[in-house]
Structure formats: structure tokens, C-alpha cells
Write an enzyme that holds these catalytic residues in place. Sequence first.
Site, PDB file in Angstrom:
ATOM      1  CD  GLU A 165       3.244   8.370   0.798  1.00 37.64           C
ATOM      2  OE1 GLU A 165       2.749   8.808   1.824  1.00 37.64           O
ATOM      3  OE2 GLU A 165       3.268   7.554   0.377  1.00 37.64           O
ATOM      4  CG  HIS A 175       2.371   6.158   3.757  1.00 37.70           C
ATOM      5  ND1 HIS A 175       1.229   6.985   3.315  1.00 37.70           N
ATOM      6  CD2 HIS A 175       1.421   5.363   4.813  1.00 37.70           C
ATOM      7  CE1 HIS A 175       0.055   6.667   3.969  1.00 37.70           C
ATOM      8  NE2 HIS A 175       0.328   5.796   4.870  1.00 37.70           N
ATOM      9  CB  CYS A 207      -2.174   4.163   2.702  1.00 39.54           C
ATOM     10  SG  CYS A 207      -2.756   3.895   4.620  1.00 39.54           S
TER      11      CYS A 207
END
Length: 266
Positions: free
Chosen positions: A234, A232, A124
Site C-alpha cells: 500500500e 506493505h 502484514c
Amino acid sequence: MSKNDSATTSNSKRKPVVLMSMGVHERKGHLYQVMTHKYITPVVDFAGCVPLLAPTCCGPDDIEQYLDMVDGVYLTGAGSNIEPSLYGQENMTPEKGQDIDRDMFDMPLIRAAIKRGLPIFAICRGMQEINVALGGDIYQKLYAEPGFNDHRENPNDPVDVQYAQSHNVRLKEGSWLAKLLATEEIGVNSLHGQGIKTLAKGLEPLAFAEDGLVEAFHAPSLSNFLFAVQWHPEWQAAQNPDSVKMFEAFGEACRQRQSKQVSSAA
């Protein structure tokens, strides 16, 4: 066993170390340096690395010393935007938080890490930082640009809804990422108001959103491993096999870097 053999054995058991730059957060009149758990845990769980968190509030003077201690660099997302003057624009979102200390730390960090050949994984804001550091620019209000979708989350939604799959991205056919994930399209979340406008020299796109926005890139002419995504991975990475593969690939690149450095020192 010789001293060199002993040192090599000890180093072979050492996990790679990954540098993570922190960001500013204000609470009750105090400034904090922060990093959210969701970014840290996949580096440990799937990349198999040890995170080293660097405060950016002290300036960039010690970047080279930080890089002496690590085997890779991991640039995360954040709630702040990059200072627009760094890519030649006036600020069109003055209401949005910024973090000039992180900007001033990460820009030289990126260039120094590439010069050293360190693996870099960016998410990001981190993806946008790489583009700006290497001479590219970004759309400050992607949602207001003709032909592009609104890639922002609804701030009133629960976090699980904000990070839920939002749209598909098309992976470049035959690319490194398509081979890694063994597919040509994946579903991703979407939580960004800004996006890549002009890719910097040396960066090559790996994935595109349905509206044509660059959602991932690498830089094979600049680095053995420089990989960045706009979404994202993660978030709840353990539940997403694609995310796990990305962090595993980063961890393997860091181990290869570590092994190379150990061999050179032996």
C-alpha cells in the site's frame, strides 16, 4: 424495463464495497478507532472499490451484518501485535502494543468471510491474523530466531527510508502470484518484528524472503481469492507496478463476487 432489470442496471454501476476493520489508538487519554490513509487510498484508486470502515471496539456481534453489506474484506497492518494466547503462546513482547478488540473482531471475521466465499486481501498484521485464525502460529521475536534476518525498520529513520526497498522475495515458480507479476523475484519493504512460523492448514506459500521466511500465501482450497503479504504494497502504491497489480487483482475478485451476487438476486 422491468423492476428486476432496473435493479440489475443500478447494481452494475455500483462499485464493490470492501470491509476494513479499524484499530485502537490512544491520544491524550482518549481512545480512537483509526485507519491510516495509505491503506485506504489504493482500495479506491486501484481496486476501484468503496471502503467500509468497521470499528472493532464494539465487539464481533454484528460481523454477519457487516458482511451482508460488502463484496470483499481487506485486513491491514497495524502497530499492534496479535494476542499470543490466541496461538497458544505466552507474551514475549509485553512492551509492544496490542489490540485485543481487533483480535476478537478479525478472527471470527476471517472465518465468516471464508465461509461466505468473500475475497480477502491481507497485509502484514492482517496476514498473521489469517494464519492464527485458521490454526497457525507466528514467531513473536523473529529477529531473535536463529537463521532469520532482522526484518524490522529503524524507528529513527524518516518514513520514506523505513518504507524503502529492504530485501528481495522469491515468488514460487509457476504460482498465481508469479504469473500475476510476470516475474519470479521482486524487491519489497520490511517493517515487521514478527512472522509466520507454522502455516495453517489450507494455506499455501507464494513467496519467501532470502532467509526462508514465508512472505506471501494464498488458500486455493479454501477460497477463490485469499491473498496475503508480509510487506506493505500500500505504501506509495502508485509508484510500484507490482503493488498496483495486486490491488487490481483484489478489485477484480470483488467485482466478480458482486456480479455473482447480483445474478443470484435477479
